[in-house]
Design an enzyme around this catalytic site. Structure first.
Site, PDB file in Angstrom:
ATOM      1  CB  SER A 112      -0.452   0.007   1.165  1.00 29.51           C
ATOM      2  OG  SER A 112      -1.964   1.227   0.872  1.00 29.51           O
ATOM      3  CE1 TYR A 152      -5.527  -1.957   4.585  1.00 29.11           C
ATOM      4  CE2 TYR A 152      -3.691   0.288   4.642  1.00 29.11           C
ATOM      5  CZ  TYR A 152      -4.295  -1.260   3.844  1.00 29.11           C
ATOM      6  OH  TYR A 152      -4.342  -1.122   2.284  1.00 29.11           O
TER       7      TYR A 152
END
Length: 250
Positions: free
Chosen positions: A145, A158
């Site tokens: 990400s 996350y």
């Protein structure tokens, strides 16, 4: 030259394949010639993906397991082997996100996110990677990400998990490169998916994000297909430990 990118004769396992990025990656691999094991928490969840893969003329199998459970990745690997036999390409796409201010982030949510996004990735790399190492060939593509490189807001679990995916990718690449298994990652930018719905719906954040993307638009899940095919094919045989950002220039 086109044969470099052909996945004919290969079987891929794609996790989180029910929709969004996972579905797009499964379809892209199928279009390049791969058969695909479509994995998600619910088998019926991958009906659309499996139908799309079969519509391209490739074989598709559907398996399910809860990757937030410590035993889930092993069960998923066993199901994939039982369904398709050899797995030549592993795409670790499944992931989740929970949003809370860091000071009040529930430990239960932290553990859920880290297990799903990081520990399960490591477990699947172990279970699927072992036969690859024995054969002396295999391709692993993890989905990282932009938050593998920056902090985000209200998503500490996350962010930590995706930093971990980046580090794990490099660590496994170091160990396995000499044994014929490449391990790379794709780092999507801001892509229109369920996980980013809250950002898309927030008028201020949506505007701020668009202003920061040189391409001037949110990415679509299909924008990631080319990078996945490259990293899964012979074209990337001398590429390992790399994180390919697909972010519109962010």
């Amino acid at each position: 030259m086109s044969d470099l990118f052909s996945l004919s004769g290969k079987t891929a396992l794609v996790t989180g394949a029910s929709r969004g990025i996972g579905q797009a990656l499964a379809v892209a691999l199928a279009e390049a010639g791969a058969d695909v094991v479509c994995a998600s928490t619910r088998r019926r969840g991958t009906d659309g993906t499996a139908t799309a893969v079969r519509g391209i003329g490739r074989r598709a199998w559907q398996v399910e397991a809860d990757l937030s459970d410590l035993d889930g990745p092993h069960a998923l690997a066993d199901a994939a082997f039982e369904a398709a036999g050899e797995i030549h390409i592993l795409v670790n796409n499944a992931g989740t996100i929970r949003r809370h201010p860091a000071v009040a982030f529930p430990l239960e949510d932290w553990q859920h996110v880290v297990q799903t996004n990081l520990t399960a990735v490591f477990q699947l790399c172990q279970h699927i990677g072992a036969p690859m190492l024995a054969r002396g060939a295999g391709k692993i593509v993890n989905v990282a990400s932009l938050l593998s490189f920056q902090g985000g807001v209200t998503v500490p679990a996350y962010t930590a998990s995706k930093h971990g995916v980046a580090g794990l990718t490099k660590a496994l690449a170091n160990e396995w490169a000499g044994q014929g298994v490449t391990v790379n990652a794709i780092a999507p930018g801001y892509i229109r998916t369920d996980n980013t719905a809250a950002l898309q719906d927030d008028e201020t954040r949506n505007r701020q994000i668009l202003e920061r993307i040189p391409a001037g638009r949110w990415g679509e899940a299909s924008d990631l297909g080319g990078a996945a095919v490259f990293l899964a094919s012979r074209a990337s045989d001398y590429v390992t430990g790399t994180i390919v950002t697909v972010d519109g220039g962010w």
